[in-house]
Design a protein around this motif. Structure first.
Motif, PDB file in Angstrom:
ATOM      1  N   LEU A   1      -8.300  -0.120   6.012  1.00 37.29           N
ATOM      2  CA  LEU A   1      -6.858   0.834   6.285  1.00 37.29           C
ATOM      3  C   LEU A   1      -5.811   0.557   5.557  1.00 37.29           C
ATOM      4  O   LEU A   1      -5.151   1.361   4.654  1.00 37.29           O
ATOM      5  N   PHE A   2      -5.584  -1.056   5.589  1.00 34.62           N
ATOM      6  CA  PHE A   2      -4.244  -1.393   4.625  1.00 34.62           C
ATOM      7  C   PHE A   2      -4.483  -1.223   3.253  1.00 34.62           C
ATOM      8  O   PHE A   2      -3.416  -1.099   2.573  1.00 34.62           O
ATOM      9  N   ARG A   3      -5.750  -1.290   2.769  1.00 32.80           N
ATOM     10  CA  ARG A   3      -5.791  -1.176   1.173  1.00 32.80           C
ATOM     11  C   ARG A   3      -5.602   0.482   0.911  1.00 32.80           C
ATOM     12  O   ARG A   3      -4.841   0.658  -0.231  1.00 32.80           O
ATOM     13  N   ILE A   4      -5.940   1.444   1.828  1.00 33.52           N
ATOM     14  CA  ILE A   4      -5.448   2.776   1.570  1.00 33.52           C
ATOM     15  C   ILE A   4      -4.158   2.912   1.534  1.00 33.52           C
ATOM     16  O   ILE A   4      -3.384   3.635   0.846  1.00 33.52           O
ATOM     17  N   VAL A   5      -3.442   2.350   2.595  1.00 37.09           N
ATOM     18  CA  VAL A   5      -2.034   2.662   2.792  1.00 37.09           C
ATOM     19  C   VAL A   5      -1.405   1.863   1.765  1.00 37.09           C
ATOM     20  O   VAL A   5      -0.185   2.479   1.165  1.00 37.09           O
TER      21      VAL A   5
ATOM     22  N   GLU B   1       7.461   2.343   3.732  1.00 40.17           N
ATOM     23  CA  GLU B   1       7.804   2.677   5.272  1.00 40.17           C
ATOM     24  C   GLU B   1       6.422   3.141   5.667  1.00 40.17           C
ATOM     25  O   GLU B   1       6.259   2.925   7.017  1.00 40.17           O
ATOM     26  N   VAL B   2       5.595   3.562   5.118  1.00 41.67           N
ATOM     27  CA  VAL B   2       4.279   3.984   5.369  1.00 41.67           C
ATOM     28  C   VAL B   2       3.457   2.511   5.631  1.00 41.67           C
ATOM     29  O   VAL B   2       2.669   2.560   6.718  1.00 41.67           O
ATOM     30  N   MET B   3       3.546   1.475   5.219  1.00 41.71           N
ATOM     31  CA  MET B   3       3.066   0.353   5.345  1.00 41.71           C
ATOM     32  C   MET B   3       3.571  -0.211   6.662  1.00 41.71           C
ATOM     33  O   MET B   3       2.745  -0.935   7.398  1.00 41.71           O
TER      34      MET B   3
END
Length: 629
Positions: free
Chosen positions: A205-209, A216-218
């Protein structure tokens, strides 16, 4: 817009009061926690500027959630397993023994056994928010007493679930107190689901984000993970803080750990401050005034009993006097969970509303007294055994490994870091590590005299090791170990005096320097300038002294410590090139110095004869030039 004006005004009052109080209390040395409490008391019960303290307290509890998430990020599963003795030993014993003792005391004061159990175990729990915030504020999270205190608090959070489940059984008119297999299955399933999602889904999930490149998305993803895991655990009957902690532990190995911590940290600090303000706002001064004698007697008595029990339990599980004393005073208060437990118990008739209000007042006052209790803990352990930190070498390993970070090492580190060279610093002083960490240094706790510590600190990756320790015996042991086990690394060493420098050269170090040589030369040069000597002349004379000292040291390597005595300056000299003075200054013996007392050749116990063909010393030349104008 007009309807929202009171809300904005309230937020403004909270921010202003919190900032002023926290800054003032931090400035006078009492800490921000006590400042937030004082701000809440003044803005709420005293001036009545803010009235909805309970709602603010609930919002502020998110600060505890974020705090536990950040702590989880710092605790890998292996390190958490290493704390199992403190968690399930000291923590379990503290809850059982303290709960039983306090419950017996409540029963002795004419409470029935149902109420005594709730009161005893409710007061046995301590404040996670206060304990962890005070540890973090003092930089003591990774100390021995910090880890033990955290372990006890962690088990207390685990104890929340059975205590909540126990309430229906203790209610006098409960209809359904049977075993609920569905709820048990939901609780176990929620924990398993959180572990599986954290193990297999969070990193992707964090890799895609992260590919979006939008900060701000992170940030939103970080909040989603923390709050989602907290709510999942709350729905399963656990505390929200426990869910956030589990999520943090599962992400401790993630490559996005530091990014997550940086995103959550501002929310954690702000909301935790709001929590402490909420505690102050919720203080019932009218209730305290009504039962003031009972509260004033019960609160300190509660803290003393909890501290004494926890101290002896800690000693029983092998903790030192200093660790047990610091932990016992840190966790002597009752905790925020008491607000929930006592209110719920009163709602189902276990005891009266008046009793619940009295207990909540005791809990609140004990929390307010926590900074004072920890101060007494520091006083009680002052001068005791040296404080130690956990040896955690996560992220260690760079081009330069520095051992020792006292005054000498700090200046050396400045030179290397200013040139862009990465430095891993190793030191055995907990206090020095705390101070250095506040300035952003990457410094690790450990002894350079242990091979496993050197390897964990990345010595096999280092091109150069700088030994900057300030004790000769310690330096020698480190040098011998490194030369024996890691012979290919370049070794630069701080030496104590001339004899030590010669012994280090015999050990084959690549470079050594006596700790006072260059500072003394600079000091001497500046002294000459202050006496009116020309800057260029002073510089040449200092260089002459330096060159002769190096030449003599090389001679002593071959012939021994007392070789080259005739090279010691005790009479006026004139470095070349220099205009000959108009008259000859009479040679005067130099007084004995104290810079290097171990070397009689350099420390001036007696005057030395002048070496034939060498010029006179600058000191006498300066005296002559001053006298002659």
């Amino acid at each position: 817009m007009e309807a929202s004006t009171p809300l904005f005004l309230e937020i403004l009052i909270l921010l202003g009061g919190g900032i002023v109080a926290a800054t003032l209390f931090k400035w006078i040395g009492l800490g921000t926690v006590l400042g937030y409490l004082a701000a809440g008391i003044v803005m709420g019960p005293v001036l009545r500027l803010v009235l909805d303290g309970e709602e603010i307290l609930h919002v502020g509890e998110l600060g505890v959630v974020f705090l536990l998430f950040i702590i989880g990020l710092e605790l890998k599963a292996g390190r958490l397993w290493a704390l199992r003795r403190q968690i399930f030993g000291v923590g379990l014993a503290q809850v059982l023994v303290t709960g039983a003792v306090l419950g017996a005391a409540a029963y002795a004061f004419e409470q029935d056994w149902h109420a005594a159990i709730v009161i005893g175990f409710g007061l046995a729990l301590s404040s996670t928010a206060f304990g962890l915030q005070l540890l973090e504020e003092a930089g003591e999270t990774n100390t021995r007493h910090g880890e033990t205190g955290f372990s006890v608090l962690l088990f207390q959070d685990l104890a929340v679930v059975p205590l909540l489940a126990l309430l229906p059984f203790l209610a006098p008119f409960a209809q359904d107190t049977g075993f609920d297999p569905v709820q048990v299955a939901i609780s176990i399933g929620a924990v398993v689901a959180l572990v599986l999602v954290g193990r297999y889904c969070l990193n992707p999930l964090f890799r895609i984000v992260a590919t979006s490149g939008a900060r701000e998305v992170m940030l939103g993803a970080a909040l989603l993970v923390v709050l989602g895991s907290a709510l999942l655990m709350a729905a399963a009957g656990f505390s929200m803080a426990m869910g956030a902690f589990i999520a943090g532990v599962l992400l401790a190995e993630s490559t996005y750990r530091h990014e997550l911590e940086a995103n959550i940290e501002p929310f954690r600090g702000l909301l935790l401050g709001l929590f402490f303000i909420g505690v102050g706002l919720s203080l019932d001064l009218a209730g305290i005034a009504q039962y003031w004698l009972a509260i004033l007697v019960a609160t300190p008595l509660l803290m003393i009993v909890k501290a004494v029990l926890l101290y002896w339990l800690g000693r029983g599980f092998g903790e030192t006097h200093a660790t047990a004393a610091r932990v016992s005073t840190l966790l002597a208060q009752a905790g925020e969970f008491g607000f929930v437990l006592f209110s719920a118990a009163a709602a189902i008739g276990i005891f009266s509303i008046e009793t619940a209000s009295l207990l909540i007042a005791i809990v609140t006052l004990s929390m307010a007294l926590t900074p004072l209790a920890t101060y007494f803990g520091r006083l009680a352990t002052r001068g005791s055994e040296a404080e130690t930190l956990d040896e955690d070498f996560d992220g260690a390993g760079s081009e330069v490994l520095m051992i020792g970070f006292s005054r000498f090492g700090q200046i050396v580190a400045q030179v290397m870091l200013s040139s862009g060279i990465d430095v891993t610093i190793l030191d055995s002083s907990a206090e020095r590590i705390r101070n250095a960490t506040r300035f952003g240094f990457r410094i690790y706790f450990g002894s350079g005299m242990r091979k496993e510590v050197l390897e964990a600190a990345g010595i096999r990756k280092a091109r150069l090791v700088a030994v900057c320790t300030n004790k000769r015996e310690t330096t020698d042991r480190i040098v011998d170990l490194i030369r024996s086990e890691f012979p290919n690394v370049s070794l630069y060493v701080r030496s104590y005096d001339r004899a030590h420098a010669l012994s280090l050269r015999a050990r084959g170090v690549d470079f050594e320097i006596r700790e006072t040589v260059e500072s003394a030369l600079v000091f001497g040069g500046e002294t000459l300038t202050g006496l009116g000597i020309d800057d260029a002349l002073a510089e040449r004379i200092v260089e002459d002294v330096r060159a002769r000292d190096i030449e003599r040291l090389k001679l002593q390597e071959v012939e021994g410590l007392y070789a080259g005595n005739d090279m010691v300056t005790t009479r006026p000299v004139t470095p070349e090139p220099l205009v000959k003075p108009r008259q000859t200054a009479q040679a005067v013996e130099r007084p004995a110095g104290d810079d290097e007392p171990r070397d009689p050749a350099t420390d001036g116990a007696s005057s030395r004869r002048r070496r034939p063909g060498r010029p006179f010393s600058l000191k006498r030349l300066a005296a002559y030039k001053t006298r002659s104008g």
